[in-house]
Enzyme design. Structure first.
Site, mmCIF file in Angstrom:
data_model
loop_
_atom_site.group_PDB
_atom_site.id
_atom_site.type_symbol
_atom_site.label_atom_id
_atom_site.label_comp_id
_atom_site.label_asym_id
_atom_site.label_seq_id
_atom_site.Cartn_x
_atom_site.Cartn_y
_atom_site.Cartn_z
ATOM 1 N N ASP A 235 0.854 -1.184 0.000
ATOM 2 C CA ASP A 235 0.000 0.000 0.000
ATOM 3 C C ASP A 235 0.891 1.236 0.000
ATOM 4 O O ASP A 235 1.942 1.261 0.659
ATOM 5 C CB ASP A 235 -0.906 0.026 1.230
ATOM 6 C CG ASP A 235 -2.164 0.876 1.020
ATOM 7 O OD1 ASP A 235 -2.008 2.068 0.686
ATOM 8 O OD2 ASP A 235 -3.273 0.347 1.181
ATOM 9 N N ASP A 255 1.395 -0.228 -5.952
ATOM 10 C CA ASP A 255 -0.003 -0.425 -6.349
ATOM 11 C C ASP A 255 -0.333 -1.908 -6.210
ATOM 12 O O ASP A 255 0.358 -2.767 -6.773
ATOM 13 C CB ASP A 255 -0.175 0.034 -7.797
ATOM 14 C CG ASP A 255 -1.617 -0.092 -8.300
ATOM 15 O OD1 ASP A 255 -2.414 -0.805 -7.653
ATOM 16 O OD2 ASP A 255 -1.933 0.510 -9.334
ATOM 17 N N LYS A 300 -16.332 -5.695 -4.442
ATOM 18 C CA LYS A 300 -17.303 -4.630 -4.217
ATOM 19 C C LYS A 300 -18.431 -4.786 -5.240
ATOM 20 O O LYS A 300 -18.195 -5.078 -6.417
ATOM 21 C CB LYS A 300 -16.633 -3.262 -4.345
ATOM 22 C CG LYS A 300 -15.332 -3.131 -3.543
ATOM 23 C CD LYS A 300 -15.512 -3.426 -2.051
ATOM 24 C CE LYS A 300 -14.173 -3.364 -1.314
ATOM 25 N NZ LYS A 300 -14.315 -3.669 0.122
#
Length: 351
Positions: A235, A255, A300
């Site tokens: 991160d 990334d 998600k």
């Protein structure tokens, strides 16, 4: 007993209806699904006698994505007093059960009923035992009473090995104060959901290695470190100092979608907020290239057609890994600690 009653996260009743309708069609069980928005429950009304039993016998509960709990049975209206006599009368046609759970819905009204259930359970349990309707047998059917109010209850049955292992499908996990974020409970619940407890010491063993993609500030990394697993936390954001001081964490500022490990690891975990198709492709790459042995990744969800989208992505992952000649076990569940997402677990079986 021709209705299947299901618990779910409020707002996902439509997904439960779509999923149960698809499975009923596959099993040739006639019926229809119905639910009220934000009620935290859904029903599948079977058209044929015995349809609810056939539906539950033909479908592994652990393979369902959006339901938290299920049972087959019927709604019973209760009087203001002497509810137990009414329940005993209805239960005369039910098999003798091996356990009893009183449940409520995951709504504000449901929470208010929790106190009533706690007070009612003791007298009810005593009456069931005295009437010979309840025995201590973990193999026998479980009696599930879901109270929608003090005057209406769903009287249901479920097999202990083909239903949620916790009342209402909600594990009672305690937030560890040392963890840097509440998201830590997502990964802990995923392990409870997908990894049998007796295998934790083997599959989540000290000195194993893991990569946490999108790790900051370290909620998921904390769970791995707590198992004494060495973690590469990927991160660009800062990690909690307590985790860096553990000596088990290497912070890679990169990334998560472009990071590649120097050598294969035991676990990859990822809770990055990204389009689900991109996260699904990431899963396929990590398992397909052999960069990890097991993975837990959150997808998600879009605003609409959420069940259809998840089904499509899971099929794409499975087809992609099969095309590589790999045998992979895939599980997917909307966990209690998930919100607008589902959690996927994948495990390579060829290593």
């Amino acid at each position: 007993m021709n209705t299947v009653f299901l618990h779910c996260r409020p707002g996902f009743e439509g997904e439960v209806c779509a999923e149960l309708s698809e499975q009923a069609s596959r099993l040739e069980v006639a019926g229809y699904a119905k639910a009220k928005p934000n009620s935290a429950c859904a029903e599948f009304i079977c058209g044929d006698a015995g349809g609810a039993a056939r539906l539950m016998q033909g479908q592994r509960f652990s393979r369902l994505i959006f339901p938290r709990q299920w049972a087959r049975g019927e709604f019973v209206e209760l009087p203001e007093s002497d509810r137990i006599s009414v329940l005993l009368e209805r239960l005369a046609s039910y098999p003798v059960c091996g356990s009893l759970w009183l449940e409520v819905l995951d709504t504000n009204d449901g929470k208010e009923l929790s106190t009533f259930c706690r007070k009612f359970e003791g007298p009810l349990r005593k009456a069931l035992v005295q009437a010979g309707r309840l025995i201590e047998d973990p193999r026998a059917a479980r009696l599930l009473l879901t109270f929608k109010s003090g005057r209406e209850v769903f009287l249901g049955l479920a097999e202990p090995d083909n239903s949620a292992p916790w009342p209402m499908g909600i594990p009672r996990l305690k937030f560890p104060r040392e963890a840097p974020s509440r998201s830590t409970l997502k990964l802990e619940e995923a392990w409870h959901q997908f990894v049998p407890r007796e295998e934790w010491d083997k599959r989540l063993a000290p000195e194993m290695t893991a990569v946490d993609l999108g790790a900051a500030p370290g909620g998921w990394t904390w769970q791995l470190v707590n198992r004494h697993i060495k973690v590469i936390a990927v991160d660009n954001g800062p990690m909690a100092e307590s985790l860096m001081d553990s000596g088990l964490v290497e912070h890679a500022r990169a990334d998560g979608f472009t990071f590649k490990p120097r050598r294969p690891v035991d676990w990859m975990v990822c809770d990055i907020v990204e389009k689900p198709a991109r996260s699904a492709a990431l899963i396929e790459t990590w398992l397909g290239e052999g960069w990890c042995r097991e993975a837990v990744v959150n997808l998600k969800l879009p605003m609409k057609q959420r069940y259809a989208e998840v089904s499509r992505l899971l099929e794409r992952i499975e087809d992609g890994l099969r095309a590589r000649g790999l045998r992979v076990a895939i599980g997917c569940k909307q966990l209690y600690h998930d919100r607008e997402e589902v959690t996927c677990h994948l495990r390579r079986l060829d290593r």
